[in-house]
Design a protein around this motif. Sequence first.
Motif, mmCIF file in Angstrom:
data_model
loop_
_atom_site.group_PDB
_atom_site.id
_atom_site.type_symbol
_atom_site.label_atom_id
_atom_site.label_comp_id
_atom_site.label_asym_id
_atom_site.label_seq_id
_atom_site.Cartn_x
_atom_site.Cartn_y
_atom_site.Cartn_z
ATOM 1 N N VAL A 171 0.745 -1.127 -0.037
ATOM 2 C CA VAL A 171 0.499 -0.508 -0.101
ATOM 3 C C VAL A 171 1.399 1.158 -0.632
ATOM 4 C CG1 VAL A 171 -1.940 1.461 1.213
ATOM 5 C CG2 VAL A 171 -1.965 -1.481 1.355
ATOM 6 N N SER A 172 0.777 2.097 -1.117
ATOM 7 C CA SER A 172 1.443 3.079 -0.711
ATOM 8 C C SER A 172 0.895 4.458 -1.917
ATOM 9 C CB SER A 172 3.549 3.383 -1.418
ATOM 10 O OG SER A 172 2.330 3.348 -2.869
ATOM 11 N N ASN A 173 1.040 5.368 -1.993
ATOM 12 C CA ASN A 173 -0.097 6.736 -2.311
ATOM 13 C C ASN A 173 0.297 6.867 -3.921
ATOM 14 O OD1 ASN A 173 -0.588 8.844 -0.532
ATOM 15 N ND2 ASN A 173 1.057 9.333 -0.238
ATOM 16 N N GLY A 174 -1.206 5.957 -4.624
ATOM 17 C CA GLY A 174 -0.910 5.678 -6.081
ATOM 18 C C GLY A 174 -1.106 4.126 -6.524
ATOM 19 N N LEU A 226 -2.015 -6.807 -3.964
ATOM 20 C CA LEU A 226 -2.132 -8.059 -2.881
ATOM 21 C C LEU A 226 -1.631 -9.394 -3.720
ATOM 22 C CD1 LEU A 226 -3.387 -9.135 0.538
ATOM 23 C CD2 LEU A 226 -3.460 -11.011 -1.504
ATOM 24 N N ILE A 227 -0.952 -9.976 -3.526
ATOM 25 C CA ILE A 227 -0.457 -10.939 -4.125
ATOM 26 C C ILE A 227 0.040 -12.074 -3.061
ATOM 27 C CG2 ILE A 227 0.522 -9.856 -5.624
ATOM 28 C CD1 ILE A 227 3.557 -10.467 -5.418
ATOM 29 N N LEU A 228 -0.043 -13.459 -3.948
ATOM 30 C CA LEU A 228 0.371 -14.516 -3.148
ATOM 31 C C LEU A 228 1.593 -15.644 -4.016
ATOM 32 C CD1 LEU A 228 -1.985 -17.989 -3.167
ATOM 33 C CD2 LEU A 228 0.289 -17.799 -4.544
ATOM 34 N N THR A 231 3.783 -3.982 2.972
ATOM 35 C CA THR A 231 5.125 -2.967 2.784
ATOM 36 C C THR A 231 4.403 -1.778 1.766
ATOM 37 O OG1 THR A 231 4.652 -3.700 0.044
ATOM 38 C CG2 THR A 231 5.960 -5.227 1.553
ATOM 39 N N GLY A 232 5.483 -0.864 1.580
ATOM 40 C CA GLY A 232 4.949 0.307 1.311
ATOM 41 C C GLY A 232 4.449 1.128 2.470
ATOM 42 N N ASP A 233 4.209 2.468 2.032
ATOM 43 C CA ASP A 233 4.073 3.856 3.070
ATOM 44 C C ASP A 233 2.091 3.207 4.261
ATOM 45 O OD1 ASP A 233 2.464 5.735 4.911
ATOM 46 O OD2 ASP A 233 2.856 6.734 3.011
ATOM 47 N N LYS A 234 2.423 2.501 6.045
ATOM 48 C CA LYS A 234 1.728 2.143 6.551
ATOM 49 C C LYS A 234 1.242 2.774 7.249
ATOM 50 C CE LYS A 234 4.327 -2.430 7.551
ATOM 51 N NZ LYS A 234 5.456 -3.108 8.755
ATOM 52 N N LYS A 256 -9.440 -5.550 2.093
ATOM 53 C CA LYS A 256 -9.628 -6.641 3.318
ATOM 54 C C LYS A 256 -9.200 -7.857 3.114
ATOM 55 C CE LYS A 256 -11.242 -2.197 5.044
ATOM 56 N NZ LYS A 256 -10.260 -1.808 6.263
ATOM 57 N N VAL A 257 -8.176 -8.312 3.809
ATOM 58 C CA VAL A 257 -7.611 -9.392 3.717
ATOM 59 C C VAL A 257 -8.646 -10.280 4.795
ATOM 60 C CG1 VAL A 257 -5.733 -11.091 3.600
ATOM 61 C CG2 VAL A 257 -4.957 -8.810 2.829
#
Length: 284
Positions: free
Chosen positions: A39-42, A46-48, A249-252, A259-260
């Motif tokens: 998750v980040s701006n832009g 989500l990947i397996l 990962t990314g910007d928390k 949603k997972v």
Amino acid sequence: MKLLMNECIVGCREINGSRVIAKNRDRTYDADVALVHHVSNGLEYLILLDPKTRYVEGINATTGIAIMNVALMNGTDFAGAASSEGKNIFAALLQAKSPVHAAKMLTRKKQEVYGSTMIVGPKDFLLLEFVPDEEPKCSRYSAKKFPVVRTNHSEDIKNGGYTPADGDDYISSKIRHAVAEVMFQEADTPEKVLDSLNYSVFGDHSSYDTNRQTSGMRTCSQMAIDVKNNKVYFRPIPGHGNLLGVYRTGDKSVEPKLKVEILDYNEPVSVPFETWQSGIKKMS
């Protein structure tokens, strides 16, 4: 070196106005996987990720494109050797602007992803069938009235995947295809789709069941993606697959769209669709 198939099941149907794509992942080895949620701006996806083979599939929440694949005789796993297919699917997830764009990427030279690949977007659903030395076939589907399911034989490419000459393997693929179509049609939530795909119609350890637990092939995990509602459901199969973790990962500081939900193992206590006897009377 012997080629060993990834004998999976993948399907898509519309549930409550949203396309749901779901898969039983079968391997010749007990497969541990991780979920990577960036998750980040832009950008959000989500990947397996299977660390052993580097296989990848999942959803880009920014574009709304989800990709899942099953083999057509060429999806080799060599008992767990790495391949480039995961990298190529990941590139399409990150870069494609539409399902059509993704299909073009997955058929480019040195970016090929063989097999039956479902590419689901907010407004489009494509099914790409591709085997070596044949022209790819790409069809557009709705999945609103009837589900679309693929196993390990081709519907669009002659002699793609298992054929009648393959005997029991072909019969297995055709039976799993037919049973899974009914299960997708009858289930009214993503969770029920995955539950249904665990039901043993044919008895203990049958190669004809949608959840396979045989000496040569076993179902290791299940995943469903509710594209419109940005929900991902994942379930490891006890004894054959572990979830190594959900890695953010990314910007928390950025609130994710996706949603997972990690599901405990479950299967219906009775057959999840109507059955018939030899007469004309219908029985449940």
